[in-house]
Motif scaffolding. Structure first.
Motif, PDB file in Angstrom:
ATOM      1  N   ASN A  57      11.705  17.489   0.391  1.00 35.34           N
ATOM      2  CA  ASN A  57      13.117  17.232   0.117  1.00 35.34           C
ATOM      3  C   ASN A  57      13.327  15.835  -0.451  1.00 35.34           C
ATOM      4  OD1 ASN A  57      13.979  19.747   0.989  1.00 35.34           O
ATOM      5  ND2 ASN A  57      14.365  19.071   3.078  1.00 35.34           N
ATOM      6  N   GLU A  58      12.617  14.854   0.097  1.00 36.03           N
ATOM      7  CA  GLU A  58      12.775  13.488  -0.405  1.00 36.03           C
ATOM      8  C   GLU A  58      12.211  13.362  -1.807  1.00 36.03           C
ATOM      9  OE1 GLU A  58      11.268   9.159   1.081  1.00 36.03           O
ATOM     10  OE2 GLU A  58      12.507  10.327   2.477  1.00 36.03           O
ATOM     11  N   ALA A  59      11.096  14.016  -2.087  1.00 34.54           N
ATOM     12  CA  ALA A  59      10.534  13.989  -3.439  1.00 34.54           C
ATOM     13  C   ALA A  59      11.497  14.634  -4.440  1.00 34.54           C
ATOM     14  CB  ALA A  59       9.187  14.703  -3.467  1.00 34.54           C
ATOM     15  N   ALA A  60      12.134  15.735  -4.030  1.00 33.75           N
ATOM     16  CA  ALA A  60      13.103  16.393  -4.907  1.00 33.75           C
ATOM     17  C   ALA A  60      14.308  15.493  -5.152  1.00 33.75           C
ATOM     18  CB  ALA A  60      13.540  17.724  -4.288  1.00 33.75           C
ATOM     19  N   PHE A  61      14.738  14.758  -4.119  1.00 36.45           N
ATOM     20  CA  PHE A  61      15.859  13.825  -4.288  1.00 36.45           C
ATOM     21  C   PHE A  61      15.511  12.745  -5.296  1.00 36.45           C
ATOM     22  CE2 PHE A  61      17.569   9.670  -3.087  1.00 36.45           C
ATOM     23  CZ  PHE A  61      18.922   9.898  -3.263  1.00 36.45           C
ATOM     24  N   ARG A  62      14.315  12.135  -5.161  1.00 37.06           N
ATOM     25  CA  ARG A  62      13.931  11.088  -6.099  1.00 37.06           C
ATOM     26  C   ARG A  62      13.784  11.652  -7.509  1.00 37.06           C
ATOM     27  NH1 ARG A  62      10.916   8.828  -1.802  1.00 37.06           N
ATOM     28  NH2 ARG A  62       9.037   9.962  -2.377  1.00 37.06           N
ATOM     29  N   ALA A  63      13.227  12.854  -7.615  1.00 39.96           N
ATOM     30  CA  ALA A  63      13.068  13.471  -8.931  1.00 39.96           C
ATOM     31  C   ALA A  63      14.421  13.693  -9.596  1.00 39.96           C
ATOM     32  CB  ALA A  63      12.312  14.787  -8.801  1.00 39.96           C
ATOM     33  N   SER A  64      15.418  14.135  -8.824  1.00 42.72           N
ATOM     34  CA  SER A  64      16.747  14.371  -9.404  1.00 42.72           C
ATOM     35  C   SER A  64      17.375  13.065  -9.856  1.00 42.72           C
ATOM     36  CB  SER A  64      17.657  15.065  -8.374  1.00 42.72           C
ATOM     37  OG  SER A  64      17.959  14.203  -7.297  1.00 42.72           O
ATOM     38  N   GLN A  65      17.124  11.973  -9.120  1.00 45.99           N
ATOM     39  CA  GLN A  65      17.648  10.675  -9.517  1.00 45.99           C
ATOM     40  C   GLN A  65      17.041  10.231 -10.852  1.00 45.99           C
ATOM     41  OE1 GLN A  65      19.645   7.971  -7.628  1.00 45.99           O
ATOM     42  NE2 GLN A  65      20.558   9.909  -7.047  1.00 45.99           N
ATOM     43  N   PHE A  66      15.719  10.359 -10.981  1.00 48.29           N
ATOM     44  CA  PHE A  66      15.069   9.947 -12.224  1.00 48.29           C
ATOM     45  C   PHE A  66      15.404  10.883 -13.375  1.00 48.29           C
ATOM     46  CE2 PHE A  66      12.391   7.608  -9.207  1.00 48.29           C
ATOM     47  CZ  PHE A  66      12.403   6.364  -9.818  1.00 48.29           C
ATOM     48  N   TRP A 284      13.474   4.647  -3.058  1.00 54.75           N
ATOM     49  CA  TRP A 284      12.160   4.017  -3.023  1.00 54.75           C
ATOM     50  C   TRP A 284      11.320   4.740  -1.979  1.00 54.75           C
ATOM     51  CZ3 TRP A 284      16.677   0.973  -2.777  1.00 54.75           C
ATOM     52  CH2 TRP A 284      16.957   0.238  -3.931  1.00 54.75           C
ATOM     53  N   GLU A 285      10.046   4.892  -2.242  1.00 56.47           N
ATOM     54  CA  GLU A 285       9.172   5.526  -1.256  1.00 56.47           C
ATOM     55  C   GLU A 285       9.013   4.593  -0.055  1.00 56.47           C
ATOM     56  OE1 GLU A 285       4.740   7.560  -0.761  1.00 56.47           O
ATOM     57  OE2 GLU A 285       5.299   6.566  -2.638  1.00 56.47           O
ATOM     58  N   ARG A 286       9.390   5.073   1.114  1.00 57.77           N
ATOM     59  CA  ARG A 286       9.338   4.245   2.313  1.00 57.77           C
ATOM     60  C   ARG A 286       8.043   4.477   3.082  1.00 57.77           C
ATOM     61  NH1 ARG A 286      14.882   6.540   4.560  1.00 57.77           N
ATOM     62  NH2 ARG A 286      14.056   8.282   3.358  1.00 57.77           N
ATOM     63  N   ARG A 287       7.553   3.413   3.669  1.00 58.31           N
ATOM     64  CA  ARG A 287       6.386   3.550   4.551  1.00 58.31           C
ATOM     65  C   ARG A 287       6.441   2.460   5.609  1.00 58.31           C
ATOM     66  NH1 ARG A 287       4.313   0.614   0.325  1.00 58.31           N
ATOM     67  NH2 ARG A 287       2.938  -1.125   0.857  1.00 58.31           N
ATOM     68  N   ILE A 288       5.809   2.757   6.728  1.00 58.42           N
ATOM     69  CA  ILE A 288       5.712   1.833   7.859  1.00 58.42           C
ATOM     70  C   ILE A 288       4.239   1.556   8.089  1.00 58.42           C
ATOM     71  CG2 ILE A 288       6.118   1.564  10.330  1.00 58.42           C
ATOM     72  CD1 ILE A 288       8.487   3.565   9.962  1.00 58.42           C
ATOM     73  N   GLU A 289       3.891   0.285   8.228  1.00 55.74           N
ATOM     74  CA  GLU A 289       2.520  -0.108   8.519  1.00 55.74           C
ATOM     75  C   GLU A 289       2.488  -0.842   9.852  1.00 55.74           C
ATOM     76  OE1 GLU A 289       0.802  -2.281   5.298  1.00 55.74           O
ATOM     77  OE2 GLU A 289       1.083  -0.655   3.838  1.00 55.74           O
ATOM     78  N   VAL A 290       1.591  -0.420  10.731  1.00 54.12           N
ATOM     79  CA  VAL A 290       1.438  -1.041  12.046  1.00 54.12           C
ATOM     80  C   VAL A 290       0.053  -1.658  12.122  1.00 54.12           C
ATOM     81  CG1 VAL A 290       1.409  -0.683  14.543  1.00 54.12           C
ATOM     82  CG2 VAL A 290       3.004   0.627  13.108  1.00 54.12           C
ATOM     83  N   SER A 291      -0.004  -2.966  12.365  1.00 59.69           N
ATOM     84  CA  SER A 291      -1.276  -3.663  12.519  1.00 59.69           C
ATOM     85  C   SER A 291      -1.575  -3.809  14.005  1.00 59.69           C
ATOM     86  CB  SER A 291      -1.209  -5.045  11.856  1.00 59.69           C
ATOM     87  OG  SER A 291      -2.368  -5.804  12.190  1.00 59.69           O
ATOM     88  N   LEU A 297       4.668  -4.809  13.056  1.00 57.81           N
ATOM     89  CA  LEU A 297       5.041  -3.668  12.224  1.00 57.81           C
ATOM     90  C   LEU A 297       5.722  -4.194  10.959  1.00 57.81           C
ATOM     91  CD1 LEU A 297       6.831  -0.400  13.282  1.00 57.81           C
ATOM     92  CD2 LEU A 297       7.944  -1.887  11.610  1.00 57.81           C
ATOM     93  N   SER A 298       5.415  -3.573   9.830  1.00 64.06           N
ATOM     94  CA  SER A 298       6.038  -3.930   8.554  1.00 64.06           C
ATOM     95  C   SER A 298       6.564  -2.661   7.903  1.00 64.06           C
ATOM     96  CB  SER A 298       5.030  -4.602   7.616  1.00 64.06           C
ATOM     97  OG  SER A 298       4.466  -5.760   8.212  1.00 64.06           O
ATOM     98  N   ALA A 299       7.768  -2.748   7.331  1.00 69.69           N
ATOM     99  CA  ALA A 299       8.371  -1.605   6.635  1.00 69.69           C
ATOM    100  C   ALA A 299       8.555  -1.964   5.173  1.00 69.69           C
ATOM    101  CB  ALA A 299       9.712  -1.243   7.269  1.00 69.69           C
ATOM    102  N   TYR A 300       8.234  -1.015   4.301  1.00 64.24           N
ATOM    103  CA  TYR A 300       8.267  -1.249   2.854  1.00 64.24           C
ATOM    104  C   TYR A 300       9.128  -0.212   2.156  1.00 64.24           C
ATOM    105  CZ  TYR A 300       4.185  -4.295   3.506  1.00 64.24           C
ATOM    106  OH  TYR A 300       3.334  -5.292   3.899  1.00 64.24           O
ATOM    107  N   GLU A 301       9.802  -0.649   1.108  1.00 67.77           N
ATOM    108  CA  GLU A 301      10.405   0.227   0.110  1.00 67.77           C
ATOM    109  C   GLU A 301       9.642   0.004  -1.170  1.00 67.77           C
ATOM    110  OE1 GLU A 301      14.978   0.036   1.916  1.00 67.77           O
ATOM    111  OE2 GLU A 301      14.537  -0.816  -0.069  1.00 67.77           O
ATOM    112  N   GLY A 302       8.800   0.981  -1.545  1.00 62.05           N
ATOM    113  CA  GLY A 302       7.870   0.726  -2.642  1.00 62.05           C
ATOM    114  C   GLY A 302       6.927  -0.385  -2.227  1.00 62.05           C
ATOM    115  N   ASP A 303       6.834  -1.431  -3.056  1.00 59.57           N
ATOM    116  CA  ASP A 303       5.972  -2.566  -2.737  1.00 59.57           C
ATOM    117  C   ASP A 303       6.728  -3.714  -2.087  1.00 59.57           C
ATOM    118  OD1 ASP A 303       3.725  -1.306  -3.811  1.00 59.57           O
ATOM    119  OD2 ASP A 303       4.177  -2.032  -5.834  1.00 59.57           O
TER     120      ASP A 303
END
Length: 406
Positions: A57-66, A284-291, A297-303
């Motif tokens: 669903n999130e990929a489809a949302f981003r695709a529709s935006q682009f 933006w593709e979101r991701r969470i990184e836990v060290s 913890l760090s959260a990213y939108e894209g880079d």
């Protein structure tokens, strides 16, 4: 013309890439599942289905935006990344770095939505937001060119400046530059959410305005809402002295809106520019990184890094698993009970729970204050302070990737 031909082709590629990523993720996690030492709240098959559906669903949302941007003449597209905020009818762009500054320093929680476009005020490029005014200072180093206007000072110029404190009490943070102090919940919020860089010096003591405790700073005005922290957590804070706060316990006044109105700034909405994306965290593709080694913890939108928080993870014998996972289930509040490794526990009122693998979740914790200290206190979950867990809960969605590593 070449760019216009390629954009439509990118849309199906985005969807295909997302589907392949989902398949790879499910194959990866299936090889690691189940874990006998963590009891999941739902079956693995249900968790996998929730993640695959959410990511699609999130990929489809981003695709529709682009795709929306792709039908526009390339010559009409903004030169720098520009996003439209439908909530107030204004754009924020990176022409002056305002968009990335907004995203990386608190977003809606700190600045609110944009009230104007960029314009020149007193010879400088500025933009008003509900709680701030962004200013472009090209004469400064690149990482300091976006500055916040002195809205608190501007407002007190209308209201009158409070007298400074000449003999501060012990146990407070005193600023001789302005003759005022910081303490209590206002000090915690000031230090945690940006300190001097975002808010500047205090310009008043804590005062009562209309039945609310407030404090003025050079660039902001804090308002205290103690009732936002549920009574259970208030009692735990009182008895333990731990840093237990809710996300909205300290709120920022809409000084940007007030100053814009006092100065006659036009805040009327504008028409969305062709080719701009409509703001949503999922563009933006979101991701969470836990060290696990750093216990952060760090959260990213894209880079772009948009959030950091200290954590406490699983102790030896209950180690937090390493791997790439995704959020598959969310609860705003939950009681956790289990018996593992010869131990039994039942912990009520655990807030902002987001499960990432088996029975391992990101969640707030109130029974210790070891976040970021290196003391691993959990039975495998990733413990956060309550306000950090609340921010993350509102920002992330089902399907958001969570990467746990050393």
């Amino acid at each position: 013309m070449r760019a216009r031909r390629l954009l439509p082709l990118a849309v199906p590629l985005l969807v295909i890439t997302a589907i392949i990523s989902s398949i790879l993720w499910t194959q990866h996690i299936e090889a690691r599942h189940p874990r006998a030492d963590f009891v999941p709240p739902v079956s693995y098959r249900e968790a996998r289905a929730a993640v695959v559906a959410a990511q699609a669903n999130e990929a489809a949302f981003r695709a529709s935006q682009f795709q929306q941007a792709g039908i526009v003449n390339a010559e009409q597209l903004p030169r720098m990344q520009t996003v439209y905020f439908a909530q107030t009818g204004h754009h924020v762009s990176n022409r002056s770095g305002f968009l990335n500054f907004w995203r990386a320093n608190g977003q809606i929680h700190t600045f609110g939505y944009p009230l104007t476009e960029e314009f020149v005020e007193d010879g400088r490029i500025v933009q008003y937001f509900e709680r701030a005014r962004f200013e472009y200072h090209p004469e400064l180093p690149a990482d300091e060119q976006v500055q916040l206007g002195l809205l608190g000072r501007d407002m007190l110029a209308y209201q009158g400046f409070p007298a400074p404190i000449e003999d501060p009490q012990t146990g407070v943070l005193y600023f001789p530059e302005t003759g005022h102090t910081l303490w209590g919940e206002f000090r915690k919020a000031w230090e945690k959410r940006g300190g001097m860089r975002i808010f500047g010096f205090p310009l008043s003591e804590t005062v009562d305005e209309g039945g609310r405790l407030v404090q003025y700073f050079e660039r902001a005005k804090f308002i205290y809402f103690p009732e936002d922290l549920p009574s259970f957590f208030q009692s735990m804070r009182a008895s333990t002295g731990y840093r237990i706060n809710s996300l909205h316990e300290i709120q920022l006044s809409d000084l940007g809106r007030q100053l814009a109105q006092l100065r006659g700034v036009n805040i009327a909405p504008v028409t969305q520019m062709p080719g701009t994306l409509t703001w949503h965290p999922a563009i933006w593709e979101r991701r969470i990184e836990v060290s696990l080694s750093e216990q952060w913890l760090s959260a990213y939108e894209g880079d772009l890094l948009v959030f950091r928080a200290p954590v406490a993870t699983g102790r030896d014998g209950f180690n937090t698993p390493v791997g790439e996972y995704a959020i598959y289930l969310k609860y705003p509040m939950q009681t956790m009970a289990d018996c593992l490794g010869g131990e039994c526990w039942e912990v009520p009122n655990i807030p902002w729970v987001q499960y990432v693998v088996g029975g391992v979740a990101l969640h707030g914790s109130y029974w210790h204050d070891n976040h970021g200290t290196g003391i691993r206190a959990s039975h495998g979950c990733i413990n956060l302070r309550i306000d950090d867990a609340q921010w993350l809960y509102g920002w992330a969605d089902l399907g958001t990737r969570v990467i746990i590593s050393y």
